[in-house]
Design a protein around this motif. Sequence first.
Motif, PDB file in Angstrom:
ATOM      1  N   ILE A 118     -15.455 -14.591 -17.852  1.00 18.69           N
ATOM      2  CA  ILE A 118     -14.455 -14.040 -18.782  1.00 18.69           C
ATOM      3  C   ILE A 118     -13.731 -12.863 -18.131  1.00 18.69           C
ATOM      4  CG2 ILE A 118     -14.164 -12.805 -20.983  1.00 18.69           C
ATOM      5  CD1 ILE A 118     -16.547 -14.514 -22.018  1.00 18.69           C
ATOM      6  N   HIS A 119     -14.520 -12.056 -17.419  1.00 19.81           N
ATOM      7  CA  HIS A 119     -13.969 -10.887 -16.747  1.00 19.81           C
ATOM      8  C   HIS A 119     -12.937 -11.310 -15.706  1.00 19.81           C
ATOM      9  CE1 HIS A 119     -14.605  -7.156 -14.173  1.00 19.81           C
ATOM     10  NE2 HIS A 119     -13.952  -6.815 -15.238  1.00 19.81           N
ATOM     11  N   SER A 120     -13.303 -12.287 -14.878  1.00 20.42           N
ATOM     12  CA  SER A 120     -12.362 -12.630 -13.806  1.00 20.42           C
ATOM     13  C   SER A 120     -11.151 -13.379 -14.363  1.00 20.42           C
ATOM     14  CB  SER A 120     -13.051 -13.368 -12.669  1.00 20.42           C
ATOM     15  OG  SER A 120     -13.094 -14.720 -12.920  1.00 20.42           O
ATOM     16  N   ALA A 121     -11.346 -14.168 -15.438  1.00 20.82           N
ATOM     17  CA  ALA A 121     -10.190 -14.850 -16.049  1.00 20.82           C
ATOM     18  C   ALA A 121      -9.237 -13.815 -16.648  1.00 20.82           C
ATOM     19  CB  ALA A 121     -10.655 -15.827 -17.120  1.00 20.82           C
ATOM     20  N   SER A 122      -9.797 -12.750 -17.236  1.00 20.27           N
ATOM     21  CA  SER A 122      -8.931 -11.715 -17.823  1.00 20.27           C
ATOM     22  C   SER A 122      -8.139 -11.011 -16.730  1.00 20.27           C
ATOM     23  CB  SER A 122      -9.754 -10.670 -18.577  1.00 20.27           C
ATOM     24  OG  SER A 122     -10.658 -11.299 -19.425  1.00 20.27           O
ATOM     25  N   ASN A 123      -8.809 -10.724 -15.616  1.00 18.34           N
ATOM     26  CA  ASN A 123      -8.093 -10.085 -14.503  1.00 18.34           C
ATOM     27  C   ASN A 123      -6.974 -10.965 -13.983  1.00 18.34           C
ATOM     28  OD1 ASN A 123      -9.436  -7.714 -14.471  1.00 18.34           O
ATOM     29  ND2 ASN A 123     -10.991  -8.395 -13.022  1.00 18.34           N
ATOM     30  N   GLN A 124      -7.276 -12.265 -13.929  1.00 21.12           N
ATOM     31  CA  GLN A 124      -6.268 -13.224 -13.455  1.00 21.12           C
ATOM     32  C   GLN A 124      -5.031 -13.173 -14.365  1.00 21.12           C
ATOM     33  OE1 GLN A 124      -8.264 -16.945 -13.063  1.00 21.12           O
ATOM     34  NE2 GLN A 124      -6.355 -18.022 -12.623  1.00 21.12           N
ATOM     35  N   LEU A 125      -5.299 -13.118 -15.662  1.00 17.05           N
ATOM     36  CA  LEU A 125      -4.221 -13.082 -16.643  1.00 17.05           C
ATOM     37  C   LEU A 125      -3.383 -11.814 -16.472  1.00 17.05           C
ATOM     38  CD1 LEU A 125      -3.550 -15.072 -18.828  1.00 17.05           C
ATOM     39  CD2 LEU A 125      -4.895 -13.750 -20.436  1.00 17.05           C
ATOM     40  N   ILE A 126      -4.057 -10.704 -16.273  1.00 14.01           N
ATOM     41  CA  ILE A 126      -3.338  -9.440 -16.108  1.00 14.01           C
ATOM     42  C   ILE A 126      -2.479  -9.481 -14.851  1.00 14.01           C
ATOM     43  CG2 ILE A 126      -3.696  -7.015 -15.468  1.00 14.01           C
ATOM     44  CD1 ILE A 126      -5.769  -6.900 -17.623  1.00 14.01           C
TER      45      ILE A 126
END
Length: 451
Positions: A118-126
Motif C-alpha cells: 500500500i505504501h509503495s502504491a501510494s508513493n507511485q500515485l504521488i
Amino acid sequence: MIKLINGHEKIRDIIFPFLHWNGSRKLLQCNAAPFYDTEGRFLGYRGTNLDITENQKILENLKLALNQAEENDRLKTAFLNNISHEIRTPVHAIIGYSTLLEDSGQNPEKRKLYTNIIHSASNQLISIIDDIISMATVEAGQEKINLSEFSLNLTLQNIYDQFQLKANEKGVILLLDKPLEDHQLMIKTDQIKLVQVLSNLLINAFKFTKEGTITFGYHLKEDVLYFYVKDTGIGISEEMHNLIFERFRQVDTSGIRQYGGMGLGLSISRAYVKLLGGDITLESKPGEGSTFTFTIPNVNAIKKMNPGNSLTGKEVVSVPDDKKTILIAEDEDLNYLLINEMLSGNHWQTIRTNNGVDTVEMCKTHPEIDLVLMDIKMPEMDGYEATRLIRKFRKELPIIVQSAYIHEEGRRRAFEAGADDFITKPFEKTQFNKVIKLYLAKKQLIRTYNI
Ligand code: ADP
C-alpha cells in the motif's frame, strides 16, 4: 511539360522549378495555350507564369503543422490511455490490499507485506501526480529557479541511499562516482530540480535494466558540472535519441506496457536542465545500455576542506537527553495522528494546535517549546502568517513548515516568512526524524528537498 509543348497541347497548372537571374530558386505555376497564325502554323504559347514560391512554402508549413497536430493528437490519446492505466494500477493495489489488510487478522508477516504494498502504491500515485503538475507548470512557463548553496556530494549520497534499496531488490549494482570525495564541494544551483533530474534518470535506468550496473556521478570543469547516469540496460535505437525527450514519447508503443510510465520524465528533465542553462544528451545502442549526460553551468563551485556546519541526513546527530517539546500545528486529525505516530519512540513531548492563531499564542506562552512543525493550510490564520508572527518574538525557535503542496511558490513563501525548513508530505519516517533531530540539535540544516 516538354511533352505537352512538343504536342502543342494546353498547359494547365503545371508547376516547375526556375532559377532566377539573381540566383534564387523559384517555383512557377504555368497556364498557357498554344497560338497559331492564320494558316494554322504553331507560333508559340501565350499564358502566365505565376511565382508560387511563397505559397508553396506556406502550404508545406501547413502540411507539417497538420502532421504535427495529428501526431500530438495521437500522443495525447496514448498519454490518456497510459495515465488511466498508470493511475488505476496503484489505486487498485491500494484498494485491494487495504481490504486484505482488514481480513488479515493478526498475522504480522502478512500485515507487513500488505502495508508495504500500500505504501509503495501510494508513493507511485504521488509521483504520477507530481509529474503531471511539473509538466503543466513547465508548459505554462511557470517553473521558477530557486537557487541555494548546498553540498553536492551529500545530496548525491542521499539520492544514492534512496535508490540503494531498489538496487538490492532488483539485484542490480548501483555505483556513485564522486570524484571530489575528500572535499566538501559546495555548489549553488536549484537543488530540487537537480535532484529531480537525477532521480528521473535513475528511475528510468532501473526500469530498463534487468541486470548489471547503474552508475551515476559528475565531474567539474571550469564551473560547469557534467552529470551522467549510465546503465547496462536495454538501450535505445539511434532514431529515438531525440524523440524520447518529447513529452508522452516512449520507445515501446506496442500496447503491452511492459515497462509502464507516461513518457513525461525525460521531457520534464530536459526542461529543468535547460532552465538551469545546461543541456542533456544521450549515448545509447540497443542491447548495450544507455548513458544520459547533462550539464549545469555557473554553479559557483567552492571546495571546502572542512565540511563546516552544513548538516545532512547522513550525519549522526545526538540530541541531548533532556526532554524536548514539539508543537504540531495541524488541523487535519489524520495528518496529526500520523505525525505524532512518526515521532513516537523518541521520548519527545508533543503538543497540538489546529489553527494559526493558537499556534502563535502557544509559542508565546510556552517557552519550553523546542520546535514547531507548521502546517500551511489552517483555519483562521495560515502557516505562513503564523511563522511570520512567531519569528518576531522567537528568532531562534526552529520552525519546519510541512505541506502537501509541492509547488515552489509555497516553499519560497515559507522561507520568506522565516521558516527554517520545508518538508513535503508524505514524509518517510526515518528521514523525517533525522530532520527533526538535526534541528533539535540546534544545527543548521541544508535545506532539504522532498523527504
Ligand atoms: P517513461 O519512462 O515514463 O516512459 P520518460 O520520458 O522518462 O517516460 O522516458 C521516455 C522513454 O524513453 C521511455 O518510455 C523509454 O522508452 C526510453 N528510455 C528512457 N530512459 C531509458 C533507459 N535508461 N534505457 C532504455 N530506454 C529508456
